[in-house]
Structures are given as C-alpha cells and as structure tokens.
Design a protein around this motif. Structure first.
Motif, PDB file in Angstrom:
ATOM      1  N   ILE A   1       1.062  -1.138  -0.156  1.00 40.97           N
ATOM      2  CA  ILE A   1      -0.057  -0.006  -0.160  1.00 40.97           C
ATOM      3  C   ILE A   1       1.013   1.252   0.114  1.00 40.97           C
ATOM      4  CG2 ILE A   1      -1.879   1.333   0.745  1.00 40.97           C
ATOM      5  CD1 ILE A   1      -2.552  -1.342   2.359  1.00 40.97           C
ATOM      6  N   SER A   2       0.783   1.914  -1.049  1.00 44.33           N
ATOM      7  CA  SER A   2       1.798   3.140  -1.243  1.00 44.33           C
ATOM      8  C   SER A   2       1.652   4.152  -0.324  1.00 44.33           C
ATOM      9  CB  SER A   2       1.819   3.429  -2.715  1.00 44.33           C
ATOM     10  OG  SER A   2       0.619   4.292  -3.076  1.00 44.33           O
ATOM     11  N   ARG A   3       2.896   4.921  -0.211  1.00 41.31           N
ATOM     12  CA  ARG A   3       2.825   6.146   0.529  1.00 41.31           C
ATOM     13  C   ARG A   3       1.833   6.984   0.189  1.00 41.31           C
ATOM     14  NH1 ARG A   3       7.904   8.804   3.000  1.00 41.31           N
ATOM     15  NH2 ARG A   3       7.188  10.646   3.655  1.00 41.31           N
ATOM     16  N   GLU A   4       1.863   7.209  -1.343  1.00 36.72           N
ATOM     17  CA  GLU A   4       0.744   8.070  -1.692  1.00 36.72           C
ATOM     18  C   GLU A   4      -0.506   8.047  -1.642  1.00 36.72           C
ATOM     19  OE1 GLU A   4       3.356   6.556  -3.474  1.00 36.72           O
ATOM     20  OE2 GLU A   4       4.507   8.451  -3.333  1.00 36.72           O
ATOM     21  N   SER A   5      -0.838   6.536  -1.611  1.00 35.65           N
ATOM     22  CA  SER A   5      -2.241   6.133  -1.028  1.00 35.65           C
ATOM     23  C   SER A   5      -2.735   6.314   0.474  1.00 35.65           C
ATOM     24  CB  SER A   5      -2.477   4.745  -1.551  1.00 35.65           C
ATOM     25  OG  SER A   5      -3.688   4.152  -1.185  1.00 35.65           O
ATOM     26  N   VAL A   6      -1.685   6.252   1.229  1.00 37.54           N
ATOM     27  CA  VAL A   6      -1.804   6.296   2.679  1.00 37.54           C
ATOM     28  C   VAL A   6      -2.157   7.842   2.980  1.00 37.54           C
ATOM     29  CG1 VAL A   6      -0.875   5.996   4.903  1.00 37.54           C
ATOM     30  CG2 VAL A   6      -0.607   4.095   3.295  1.00 37.54           C
ATOM     31  N   GLU A   7      -1.239   8.614   2.222  1.00 38.76           N
ATOM     32  CA  GLU A   7      -1.264   9.962   2.679  1.00 38.76           C
ATOM     33  C   GLU A   7      -2.374  10.810   2.060  1.00 38.76           C
ATOM     34  OE1 GLU A   7       3.453  11.496   2.760  1.00 38.76           O
ATOM     35  OE2 GLU A   7       2.372  11.275   0.754  1.00 38.76           O
ATOM     36  N   ALA A   8      -2.994  10.442   1.154  1.00 43.59           N
ATOM     37  CA  ALA A   8      -4.262  10.735   0.545  1.00 43.59           C
ATOM     38  C   ALA A   8      -5.333  10.299   1.369  1.00 43.59           C
ATOM     39  CB  ALA A   8      -4.525  10.491  -0.981  1.00 43.59           C
ATOM     40  N   HIS A   9      -5.128   9.210   1.758  1.00 43.46           N
ATOM     41  CA  HIS A   9      -6.105   8.582   2.472  1.00 43.46           C
ATOM     42  C   HIS A   9      -6.305   9.207   3.865  1.00 43.46           C
ATOM     43  CE1 HIS A   9      -8.171   4.371   3.706  1.00 43.46           C
ATOM     44  NE2 HIS A   9      -8.946   5.406   3.956  1.00 43.46           N
ATOM     45  N   TYR A  10      -5.261   9.526   4.181  1.00 39.41           N
ATOM     46  CA  TYR A  10      -5.074  10.143   5.669  1.00 39.41           C
ATOM     47  C   TYR A  10      -5.902  11.642   5.668  1.00 39.41           C
ATOM     48  CZ  TYR A  10      -3.492   9.742  10.256  1.00 39.41           C
ATOM     49  OH  TYR A  10      -3.314   9.565  11.661  1.00 39.41           O
ATOM     50  N   LYS A  11      -5.812  12.151   4.748  1.00 41.57           N
ATOM     51  CA  LYS A  11      -6.399  13.293   4.378  1.00 41.57           C
ATOM     52  C   LYS A  11      -8.143  13.489   4.636  1.00 41.57           C
ATOM     53  CE  LYS A  11      -3.383  16.477   2.178  1.00 41.57           C
ATOM     54  NZ  LYS A  11      -2.097  15.553   1.783  1.00 41.57           N
ATOM     55  N   LEU A  12      -8.628  12.291   4.122  1.00 44.16           N
ATOM     56  CA  LEU A  12      -9.918  11.977   4.125  1.00 44.16           C
ATOM     57  C   LEU A  12     -10.412  11.831   5.857  1.00 44.16           C
ATOM     58  CD1 LEU A  12     -10.640   9.469   1.768  1.00 44.16           C
ATOM     59  CD2 LEU A  12     -11.199  11.879   1.586  1.00 44.16           C
ATOM     60  N   TYR A  13      -9.364  11.071   6.558  1.00 43.84           N
ATOM     61  CA  TYR A  13      -9.649  10.767   7.983  1.00 43.84           C
ATOM     62  C   TYR A  13      -9.738  12.156   8.605  1.00 43.84           C
ATOM     63  CZ  TYR A  13      -7.684  10.347  12.904  1.00 43.84           C
ATOM     64  OH  TYR A  13      -7.505  10.474  14.127  1.00 43.84           O
ATOM     65  N   GLU A  14      -8.844  13.241   8.358  1.00 43.70           N
ATOM     66  CA  GLU A  14      -8.563  14.446   9.095  1.00 43.70           C
ATOM     67  C   GLU A  14      -9.823  15.199   8.663  1.00 43.70           C
ATOM     68  OE1 GLU A  14      -3.679  15.202   8.933  1.00 43.70           O
ATOM     69  OE2 GLU A  14      -4.779  15.444   7.250  1.00 43.70           O
ATOM     70  N   GLY A  15     -10.432  14.950   7.399  1.00 38.05           N
ATOM     71  CA  GLY A  15     -11.549  15.849   7.293  1.00 38.05           C
ATOM     72  C   GLY A  15     -12.672  15.337   7.852  1.00 38.05           C
ATOM     73  N   TYR A  16     -12.996  14.090   8.199  1.00 40.51           N
ATOM     74  CA  TYR A  16     -13.753  13.563   9.345  1.00 40.51           C
ATOM     75  C   TYR A  16     -13.896  14.361  10.529  1.00 40.51           C
ATOM     76  CZ  TYR A  16     -15.097   9.992   5.927  1.00 40.51           C
ATOM     77  OH  TYR A  16     -15.331   9.396   4.690  1.00 40.51           O
ATOM     78  N   VAL A  17     -12.539  14.573  11.102  1.00 40.46           N
ATOM     79  CA  VAL A  17     -12.299  15.125  12.120  1.00 40.46           C
ATOM     80  C   VAL A  17     -12.668  16.561  12.450  1.00 40.46           C
ATOM     81  CG1 VAL A  17     -10.527  15.986  13.899  1.00 40.46           C
ATOM     82  CG2 VAL A  17     -10.418  13.551  13.058  1.00 40.46           C
ATOM     83  N   ALA A  18     -12.416  17.236  11.439  1.00 40.39           N
ATOM     84  CA  ALA A  18     -12.964  18.691  10.932  1.00 40.39           C
ATOM     85  C   ALA A  18     -14.364  18.766  10.978  1.00 40.39           C
ATOM     86  CB  ALA A  18     -12.287  19.188   9.817  1.00 40.39           C
ATOM     87  N   LYS A  19     -14.899  17.946  10.331  1.00 41.21           N
ATOM     88  CA  LYS A  19     -16.359  17.979  10.426  1.00 41.21           C
ATOM     89  C   LYS A  19     -17.111  17.561  11.573  1.00 41.21           C
ATOM     90  CE  LYS A  19     -19.408  18.156   6.988  1.00 41.21           C
ATOM     91  NZ  LYS A  19     -19.432  19.701   6.201  1.00 41.21           N
TER      92      LYS A  19
END
Ligand code: FE2
Length: 206
Positions: free
Chosen positions: A26-44
């Motif tokens: 599972i690539s670094r790029e994939s994890v980094e992009a995915h993690y931004k979604l998680y951060e988005g849930y926290v903000a939401k």
C-alpha cells in the motif's frame, strides 16, 4: 432562544504513524491521500457540533429536519473517525497468522484462522465501505460484520477489533478495481500486538 449548546470540545486528528508510510503493498501516496480524508472527518465532526450548538429549538418545527440532518451527518463523521483510527491503529505490522488472545478467540469462534480470514475477505468483497471483526459482549464472541458507509451498520454492544476499509479510496491508486488483491495485502500489514493490546484494554477474555 433555546439552543442545543451542550458541552463539547473540539478533537484533533491523531498523528500519522511513520510505519504507515512504509506498508507492504500500500503506497505512501495512497496512505497520505487517505489520511487527509480521515482528517476531514475530524474537522467535520467539530464543525457539526458547533452548528448544533447554534440551533434554536424554540424556532419553527422545520428546525427538527435540520437537527436530523446534522445528527445523521455527525454519525457519518464520527464513524469515519472511529473506523479509520482502528484501521490505521492496527496497520503497520508484519501480518501473518494472528497470535495470542486474538488467535484464541478467532479459533474458538470461527473454527480456524483460515475460516475467519475467508469470511472477513468475503465480507469485504460484499460490503461497500467496511468489514469488521468485532466482539459482541452479549453473545461473548466474535462476528464479522459488513458496513456500507461510515455509519452503517454498527451493532450495539459490539467492539470492533479489526477494521477493513474497502472504500475505493483505500486501494484505487495501487490496485485500481482489484479489491481482492488489496484485501490480501491488508492482512499482510496487520499488527497483531496492537489488536491484542485492545483485547487486554477492553477486558475481553478468550
Ligand atoms: Fe477510508
């Protein structure tokens, strides 16, 4: 004016563990992009609670549809936080067959590790967003559950111990539409020490 200004505090996203950037398959790029979604849930989550605090419940009846929409959206955001904190929490290990208390529970409740893995993979192929292995406190055993979105379909009084994210965003960069290969790789990266730590912390006894 009567508002829903119940006590709540803002929360912050957990830091991304360095080991998540070096997963096997599972690539670094994939994890980094995915993690931004998680951060988005926290903000939401923080944003929705602020909005709820401002809703004037002494206003006209249509306020209830607004409250409903906000609370449904809140369950989606909080689900997104909890699901991803389990997912990221137990990735970063060496995979392999489960060991320790989780292995004992799986063998007891599924018959064998292979049966559990086959069932969880099938649940992941079948669901739209998630598959979980969770401990049901009422039946005192593990089950594999399926989820379509962040807030469907949790079971009351069950504690998830394995969370398999099968949303396309989890694997599309690396595997395109090949979800099955991604699920195999997910198993390869699980950290069973983390899962056993949760079992101990929650007081689940095999
Ligand atoms: Fe995700």
């Amino acid at each position: 004016m009567t508002t829903l200004a119940f006590n709540h505090e803002e929360i912050t996203a957990r830091a991304l563990k360095p080991t998540l950037l070096e997963l096997d398959g599972i690539s670094r790029e994939s994890v980094e992009a995915h993690y931004k979604l998680y951060e988005g849930y926290v903000a939401k989550r923080n944003e929705i609670l602020s909005k709820l605090a401002e809703v004037d419940v002494s206003a006209a009846n249509q306020v209830y549809s607004e409250i409903r929409a906000l609370k449904v959206e809140l369950s989606f955001a909080v689900g997104g936080i909890k699901n991803h904190e389990i997912y990221y929490g137990h990735l970063g290990g060496g995979g392999g067959d489960p060991e320790g208390p989780i292995a004992t529970l799986i063998r007891r409740d599924f018959g064998s590790i292979d049966t559990w893995r086959t069932d969880l993979k099938a649940s992941g192929m079948a669901g739209r967003g998630w598959a979980w292995t969770a401990y049901d406190w009422d039946e005192q055993r593990l089950f594999n559950y399926v989820g379509d979105t962040q807030n469907t379909y949790p079971i009351w009084n069950a504690t998830p111990l394995v969370a398999l994210d099968v949303y396309e965003h989890a694997y599309f960069l690396d595997y395109r539409t090949d979800r099955g290969s991604y699920i195999d790789v997910f198993f390869d990266n699980l950290d069973w020490t983390v899962v056993n730590g949760w079992i101990q912390a929650y007081g689940i006894s095999p």
